[in-house]
Write a protein that holds these residues in place. Sequence first.
Motif, PDB file in Angstrom:
ATOM      1  N   MET A   1       0.841  -1.195   0.000  1.00  0.00           N
ATOM      2  CA  MET A   1       0.000   0.000   0.000  1.00  0.00           C
ATOM      3  C   MET A   1       0.879   1.249   0.000  1.00  0.00           C
ATOM      4  O   MET A   1       2.036   1.208   0.406  1.00  0.00           O
ATOM      5  CB  MET A   1      -0.904   0.012   1.228  1.00  0.00           C
ATOM      6  N   LYS A   2       0.299   2.372  -0.429  1.00  0.00           N
ATOM      7  CA  LYS A   2       0.981   3.646  -0.365  1.00  0.00           C
ATOM      8  C   LYS A   2       0.716   4.284   1.000  1.00  0.00           C
ATOM      9  O   LYS A   2      -0.376   4.152   1.556  1.00  0.00           O
ATOM     10  CB  LYS A   2       0.476   4.581  -1.470  1.00  0.00           C
ATOM     11  N   ALA A   3       1.731   4.952   1.532  1.00  0.00           N
ATOM     12  CA  ALA A   3       1.598   5.561   2.853  1.00  0.00           C
ATOM     13  C   ALA A   3       2.541   6.747   2.965  1.00  0.00           C
ATOM     14  O   ALA A   3       3.485   6.897   2.182  1.00  0.00           O
ATOM     15  CB  ALA A   3       1.909   4.537   3.945  1.00  0.00           C
ATOM     16  N   ILE A   4       2.275   7.584   3.973  1.00  0.00           N
ATOM     17  CA  ILE A   4       3.121   8.735   4.279  1.00  0.00           C
ATOM     18  C   ILE A   4       3.892   8.417   5.550  1.00  0.00           C
ATOM     19  O   ILE A   4       3.308   8.281   6.632  1.00  0.00           O
ATOM     20  CB  ILE A   4       2.277  10.002   4.468  1.00  0.00           C
ATOM     21  N   LEU A   5       5.203   8.305   5.423  1.00  0.00           N
ATOM     22  CA  LEU A   5       6.053   7.875   6.537  1.00  0.00           C
ATOM     23  C   LEU A   5       6.916   9.023   7.031  1.00  0.00           C
ATOM     24  O   LEU A   5       7.527   9.744   6.234  1.00  0.00           O
ATOM     25  CB  LEU A   5       6.953   6.722   6.083  1.00  0.00           C
ATOM     26  N   LEU A   6       6.958   9.184   8.349  1.00  0.00           N
ATOM     27  CA  LEU A   6       7.902  10.105   8.973  1.00  0.00           C
ATOM     28  C   LEU A   6       9.010   9.271   9.606  1.00  0.00           C
ATOM     29  O   LEU A   6       8.775   8.524  10.552  1.00  0.00           O
ATOM     30  CB  LEU A   6       7.220  10.966  10.038  1.00  0.00           C
ATOM     31  N   SER A   7      10.220   9.394   9.069  1.00  0.00           N
ATOM     32  CA  SER A   7      11.353   8.608   9.564  1.00  0.00           C
ATOM     33  C   SER A   7      12.198   9.368  10.564  1.00  0.00           C
ATOM     34  O   SER A   7      12.786   8.764  11.469  1.00  0.00           O
ATOM     35  CB  SER A   7      12.242   8.168   8.390  1.00  0.00           C
ATOM     36  N   GLU A   8      12.289  10.700  10.402  1.00  0.00           N
ATOM     37  CA  GLU A   8      13.081  11.534  11.290  1.00  0.00           C
ATOM     38  C   GLU A   8      12.347  12.843  11.533  1.00  0.00           C
ATOM     39  O   GLU A   8      11.661  13.354  10.644  1.00  0.00           O
ATOM     40  CB  GLU A   8      14.448  11.852  10.678  1.00  0.00           C
ATOM     41  N   GLN A  11      12.387  16.618   9.270  1.00  0.00           N
ATOM     42  CA  GLN A  11      12.590  16.202   7.887  1.00  0.00           C
ATOM     43  C   GLN A  11      11.237  16.063   7.198  1.00  0.00           C
ATOM     44  O   GLN A  11      10.216  15.809   7.850  1.00  0.00           O
ATOM     45  CB  GLN A  11      13.335  14.860   7.822  1.00  0.00           C
ATOM     46  N   PRO A  12      11.197  16.239   5.858  1.00  0.00           N
ATOM     47  CA  PRO A  12       9.937  16.042   5.145  1.00  0.00           C
ATOM     48  C   PRO A  12       9.450  14.600   5.281  1.00  0.00           C
ATOM     49  O   PRO A  12      10.244  13.667   5.436  1.00  0.00           O
ATOM     50  CB  PRO A  12      10.302  16.361   3.682  1.00  0.00           C
ATOM     51  N   VAL A  13       8.135  14.420   5.233  1.00  0.00           N
ATOM     52  CA  VAL A  13       7.582  13.067   5.215  1.00  0.00           C
ATOM     53  C   VAL A  13       7.828  12.454   3.836  1.00  0.00           C
ATOM     54  O   VAL A  13       8.076  13.157   2.854  1.00  0.00           O
ATOM     55  CB  VAL A  13       6.073  13.082   5.527  1.00  0.00           C
ATOM     56  N   GLN A  14       7.749  11.111   3.778  1.00  0.00           N
ATOM     57  CA  GLN A  14       8.032  10.388   2.536  1.00  0.00           C
ATOM     58  C   GLN A  14       6.796   9.635   2.064  1.00  0.00           C
ATOM     59  O   GLN A  14       6.055   9.046   2.873  1.00  0.00           O
ATOM     60  CB  GLN A  14       9.173   9.394   2.767  1.00  0.00           C
ATOM     61  N   PHE A  15       6.578   9.651   0.769  1.00  0.00           N
ATOM     62  CA  PHE A  15       5.498   8.888   0.142  1.00  0.00           C
ATOM     63  C   PHE A  15       6.087   7.543  -0.254  1.00  0.00           C
ATOM     64  O   PHE A  15       6.904   7.450  -1.164  1.00  0.00           O
ATOM     65  CB  PHE A  15       4.974   9.649  -1.076  1.00  0.00           C
ATOM     66  N   VAL A  16       5.706   6.464   0.453  1.00  0.00           N
ATOM     67  CA  VAL A  16       6.407   5.193   0.322  1.00  0.00           C
ATOM     68  C   VAL A  16       5.432   4.036   0.096  1.00  0.00           C
ATOM     69  O   VAL A  16       4.223   4.164   0.276  1.00  0.00           O
ATOM     70  CB  VAL A  16       7.227   4.895   1.607  1.00  0.00           C
ATOM     71  N   ALA A 113      -2.475   6.706   4.898  1.00  0.00           N
ATOM     72  CA  ALA A 113      -2.144   5.467   4.194  1.00  0.00           C
ATOM     73  C   ALA A 113      -3.399   4.930   3.518  1.00  0.00           C
ATOM     74  O   ALA A 113      -4.521   5.366   3.811  1.00  0.00           O
ATOM     75  CB  ALA A 113      -1.593   4.431   5.173  1.00  0.00           C
ATOM     76  N   GLU A 114      -3.200   3.967   2.641  1.00  0.00           N
ATOM     77  CA  GLU A 114      -4.355   3.380   1.950  1.00  0.00           C
ATOM     78  C   GLU A 114      -5.139   2.429   2.854  1.00  0.00           C
ATOM     79  O   GLU A 114      -6.347   2.258   2.666  1.00  0.00           O
ATOM     80  CB  GLU A 114      -3.887   2.656   0.681  1.00  0.00           C
ATOM     81  N   TYR A 115      -4.460   1.832   3.831  1.00  0.00           N
ATOM     82  CA  TYR A 115      -5.134   0.903   4.739  1.00  0.00           C
ATOM     83  C   TYR A 115      -4.626   1.135   6.168  1.00  0.00           C
ATOM     84  O   TYR A 115      -3.480   1.542   6.382  1.00  0.00           O
ATOM     85  CB  TYR A 115      -4.860  -0.550   4.350  1.00  0.00           C
ATOM     86  N   GLU A 322       3.193  16.342   2.363  1.00  0.00           N
ATOM     87  CA  GLU A 322       4.186  17.306   2.835  1.00  0.00           C
ATOM     88  C   GLU A 322       3.736  18.739   2.549  1.00  0.00           C
ATOM     89  O   GLU A 322       3.877  19.620   3.411  1.00  0.00           O
ATOM     90  CB  GLU A 322       5.541  17.039   2.182  1.00  0.00           C
ATOM     91  N   THR A 323       3.172  18.969   1.381  1.00  0.00           N
ATOM     92  CA  THR A 323       2.630  20.292   1.059  1.00  0.00           C
ATOM     93  C   THR A 323       1.500  20.651   2.016  1.00  0.00           C
ATOM     94  O   THR A 323       1.395  21.797   2.480  1.00  0.00           O
ATOM     95  CB  THR A 323       2.123  20.328  -0.392  1.00  0.00           C
ATOM     96  N   ALA A 324       0.670  19.673   2.324  1.00  0.00           N
ATOM     97  CA  ALA A 324      -0.441  19.903   3.247  1.00  0.00           C
ATOM     98  C   ALA A 324       0.071  20.252   4.644  1.00  0.00           C
ATOM     99  O   ALA A 324      -0.473  21.141   5.315  1.00  0.00           O
ATOM    100  CB  ALA A 324      -1.340  18.664   3.295  1.00  0.00           C
TER     101      ALA A 324
END
Length: 343
Positions: A1-8, A11-16, A113-115, A322-324
């Motif tokens: 699934m696609k999701a928005i992850l914050l790793s640090e 820092q910007p969030v990642q679309f993963v 995330a999608e789920y 991230e824009t949001a």
Amino acid sequence: MKAILLSETHQPVQFVDAPTPTPGPGEVLIALRAAALNHRDVFIQQGLYPGIKLPVILGSDGAGVIAGIGAGVDPVWRGQEVIINCSQNWGPNPRFYGSEFKIFGMPDNGTFAEYVTVPAKYIHPKPTHLTFEQAAALPLAGVTAWRALMTRAGLHETESKSSENVLITGIGGGAALFALQFAVKSGANVWVTSGSAEKLAKAKELGANGGVNYREPDWAKTLMTETGGGRTGYFDVIIDSAGGAGFSKLIDVAAPGGRIAIFGGTTGNLTDIAPPKVFFKQLSILGSTMGTEREFADMISFVNRKRLVPVIDEIMELAEAETALRRMDEGKQFGKIVLRIGG
């Protein structure tokens, strides 16, 4: 699934791509259709929130369709359109949350995330008059405003002309707007403050009687002149999320016997409060945050009964998270920022 992850943090969030979760016993799998942002998401990203655990999929608010159920969950839920109660594990004392209380979306993976999997006891049928985007805007800000206004400050619905007078500060954010909508739908006379003339005008369109710009040095005097409050104060209920030096002026505009509920401190610590103004007026100053399972259910019931529609500032795609987040950080929005997911 696609999701928005914050790793640090910072820092910007990642679309993963992330693994699709599997519902455990007592849980449901939700195919999300929309998720809404809260300042909590920005604070976590900025490292300004307690107990941060990373990496994490952000997001507390969400609405979608039940795509799977775990053991022990009633099969009737499968395929149902739902929203998520993000105020979880409140505990047995309705006056204060217990040690196990948590807000969905950190440390647990959240709704960007999608789920997502959620304990079945924290899902509610989506109000049928709302879109997924509108429903996703409700949970965190809605229950926060509901507890502050209806439970802590004790506002009641009325059809009487002697309905109470309510002041809501900093109109434009999600919780403040829900407080405005709940108060108007309850029959109260509602005034607001804002640093923006445009936001004051929009609040009037939503049913506010009037408002003042808190950037003006004498805004409290202006408010008293316009409402006829005089020296004794006018507002039976005040809902505040700013705190800071301006809080002392809220004590001035509060009516004798008034209730001031505060659920934020964006402008700092409370200062210059004269105790005699509090005790001679018999004021109640009430702290509040989030809400119980009963309060969430009551809030949803009110939304259904009054056909209330949340105010949405902008709808973006999940990949634009991230824009949001940067738009929310700017504080220029009027209403909720929502991410559209799938569908």
